[in-house]
Design a protein around this motif. Structure first.
Motif, mmCIF file in Angstrom:
data_model
loop_
_atom_site.group_PDB
_atom_site.id
_atom_site.type_symbol
_atom_site.label_atom_id
_atom_site.label_comp_id
_atom_site.label_asym_id
_atom_site.label_seq_id
_atom_site.Cartn_x
_atom_site.Cartn_y
_atom_site.Cartn_z
ATOM 1 N N SER A 1 0.834 -1.219 0.000
ATOM 2 C CA SER A 1 0.000 0.000 0.000
ATOM 3 C C SER A 1 0.860 1.258 0.000
ATOM 4 C CB SER A 1 -0.922 0.011 1.230
ATOM 5 O OG SER A 1 -1.795 -1.086 1.198
ATOM 6 N N LEU A 2 1.934 1.253 0.806
ATOM 7 C CA LEU A 2 2.832 2.403 0.851
ATOM 8 C C LEU A 2 3.520 2.619 -0.497
ATOM 9 C CD1 LEU A 2 4.448 1.892 4.387
ATOM 10 C CD2 LEU A 2 2.915 3.759 3.710
ATOM 11 N N LYS A 3 3.922 1.516 -1.141
ATOM 12 C CA LYS A 3 4.544 1.625 -2.474
ATOM 13 C C LYS A 3 3.548 2.190 -3.490
ATOM 14 C CE LYS A 3 6.062 -2.566 -3.173
ATOM 15 N NZ LYS A 3 6.689 -3.637 -3.993
ATOM 16 N N ALA B 1 6.988 -0.571 7.339
ATOM 17 C CA ALA B 1 6.028 -1.680 7.484
ATOM 18 C C ALA B 1 6.571 -2.751 8.421
ATOM 19 C CB ALA B 1 5.730 -2.275 6.112
ATOM 20 N N GLY B 2 7.860 -3.058 8.289
ATOM 21 C CA GLY B 2 8.470 -4.091 9.130
ATOM 22 C C GLY B 2 8.544 -3.689 10.587
ATOM 23 N N GLY B 3 8.933 -2.444 10.860
ATOM 24 C CA GLY B 3 9.032 -1.972 12.244
ATOM 25 C C GLY B 3 7.690 -1.987 12.956
ATOM 26 N N PHE B 4 6.656 -1.561 12.261
ATOM 27 C CA PHE B 4 5.315 -1.541 12.852
ATOM 28 C C PHE B 4 4.821 -2.965 13.124
ATOM 29 C CE2 PHE B 4 0.647 -1.485 12.484
ATOM 30 C CZ PHE B 4 0.345 -0.566 13.485
ATOM 31 N N ALA B 5 4.995 -3.852 12.147
ATOM 32 C CA ALA B 5 4.573 -5.245 12.306
ATOM 33 C C ALA B 5 5.350 -5.938 13.425
ATOM 34 C CB ALA B 5 4.758 -6.002 10.987
ATOM 35 N N ALA B 6 6.636 -5.605 13.550
ATOM 36 C CA ALA B 6 7.473 -6.205 14.602
ATOM 37 C C ALA B 6 6.974 -5.840 15.987
ATOM 38 C CB ALA B 6 8.919 -5.744 14.437
ATOM 39 N N ALA B 7 6.605 -4.585 16.174
ATOM 40 C CA ALA B 7 6.156 -4.121 17.490
ATOM 41 C C ALA B 7 4.897 -4.847 17.942
ATOM 42 C CB ALA B 7 5.919 -2.608 17.454
ATOM 43 N N VAL B 8 3.913 -4.948 17.044
ATOM 44 C CA VAL B 8 2.621 -5.506 17.449
ATOM 45 C C VAL B 8 2.654 -7.026 17.611
ATOM 46 C CG1 VAL B 8 1.306 -3.584 16.474
ATOM 47 C CG2 VAL B 8 1.718 -5.609 15.075
ATOM 48 N N THR B 9 3.657 -7.696 17.045
ATOM 49 C CA THR B 9 3.728 -9.161 17.154
ATOM 50 C C THR B 9 4.803 -9.647 18.128
ATOM 51 O OG1 THR B 9 5.195 -9.258 15.206
ATOM 52 C CG2 THR B 9 2.824 -9.542 14.820
ATOM 53 N N THR B 10 5.398 -8.734 18.891
ATOM 54 C CA THR B 10 6.462 -9.124 19.827
ATOM 55 C C THR B 10 6.018 -10.179 20.854
ATOM 56 O OG1 THR B 10 7.706 -7.071 19.561
ATOM 57 C CG2 THR B 10 8.068 -8.276 21.606
ATOM 58 N N PRO B 11 4.822 -10.078 21.469
ATOM 59 C CA PRO B 11 4.426 -11.138 22.414
ATOM 60 C C PRO B 11 4.443 -12.539 21.797
ATOM 61 C CG PRO B 11 3.001 -9.239 22.677
ATOM 62 C CD PRO B 11 3.837 -8.979 21.456
ATOM 63 N N LEU B 12 4.042 -12.658 20.533
ATOM 64 C CA LEU B 12 4.069 -13.955 19.858
ATOM 65 C C LEU B 12 5.512 -14.415 19.637
ATOM 66 C CD1 LEU B 12 1.237 -13.324 17.234
ATOM 67 C CD2 LEU B 12 1.110 -14.817 19.246
#
Length: 268
Positions: free
Chosen positions: A158-160, A183-194
């Motif tokens: 979407s950003l591209k 995109a990677g930094g945002f996804a990394a933050a929200v999935t850290t507990p997993l």
């Protein structure tokens, strides 16, 4: 062939360049704590496992990702496009994890046992637990990777698309890389507990309750012992590694993919 080479080159580039950040993250998430797991010592422990698994893992992901996108072809302006990217990324992760998980199990155990050689760790796993020992944490890895990809890849695409629309031409490789980093930094933050749950399952002693691979049980154990801080252990090195990784990985993938397609068009 271009998907295999582009994905493989991108994967190796990221895994080797950012390996120290990954080691720090794993040690922060380990049950014995950062210092007992090795602190800043032996920061490249486990790198042979990452090096061996990196190319086939990344190549497997992108072959599947591009094939599913092609199979589910929709008009570029269609509202179904984000769904297509989500399904393609999820399928890619399920396939890639067949290669990634054995490599990850060996790598993470080496990262928290820096004095033990990688091949010895691999041999011990096979001797004590068999092949299934190498696949311990497969479910938790897939459960981490699919939500991650469901956030990262549609956001990247979407950003591209937005950037291309704003400048009235397709994004360059460096612009694709910037989109990948965000995109990677945002996804990394929200999935850290997993990611914490996956690390605990892979590092657990054979036969323990955590080793059975129950993600909810692992998350509950971390919550009870360490609270919210435990669930987000290693979030900053994880975000840094994946943001930089997204920049290198997705930028290198786009650049290599275009280069190979151009070479293919020029060859007789």
């Amino acid at each position: 062939m271009s998907d295999i080479m582009a994905g493989g080159v991108a994967g190796v580039s990221v895994d080797l360049i950012l390996f120290p950040l990954d080691t720090i993250k794993t040690r922060l998430q380990s049950p014995q704590g950062f210092n007992k797991a090795g602190g800043f010592r032996g920061i490249y422990a486990g790198v042979p496992s990452a090096a061996v698994g990196s190319f086939p893992n990344a190549a497997a992901f992108f072959i599947t990702y591009e094939y599913v996108k092609w199979f589910l072809h929709t008009d570029s302006s269609s509202y179904l496009t984000p769904m297509k990217h989500m399904l393609a990324a999820s399928a890619g992760e399920v396939v890639a994890c067949l290669i990634r998980v054995p490599s990850e199990v060996v790598k993470q155990r080496a990262q928290v046992s820096a004095s033990t050689r990688t091949f010895q760790i691999f041999s011990n796993i096979l001797y004590e637990e068999g092949i299934q020992g190498l696949y311990r944490g497969y479910k938790s890895t897939v459960l981490r990777e699919i939500p991650f990809s469901l956030v990262q890849f549609p956001l990247w695409e979407s950003l591209k698309a937005l950037w291309s629309w704003r400048q009235d031409h397709v994004v360059d490789s460096w612009q694709s890389a910037v989109c990948g980093a965000f995109a990677g930094g945002f996804a990394a933050a929200v999935t850290t507990p997993l990611d914490v749950a996956k690390t605990r399952i892979m590092l657990a002693k054979a036969g323990s309750s955590t080793a059975n691979g129950n993600v909810l049980s692992a998350l509950h154990g971390v919550w009870q012992s360490q609270g919210l801080a435990g669930l987000f252990a290693g979030v900053f090195p994880r975000m840094a590694a994946i943001s930089l990784g997204g920049f290198i990985f997705l930028g290198a993938y786009d650049h290599t993919h275009r280069l190979l397609l151009e070479v293919g068009r020029k060859s007789p």
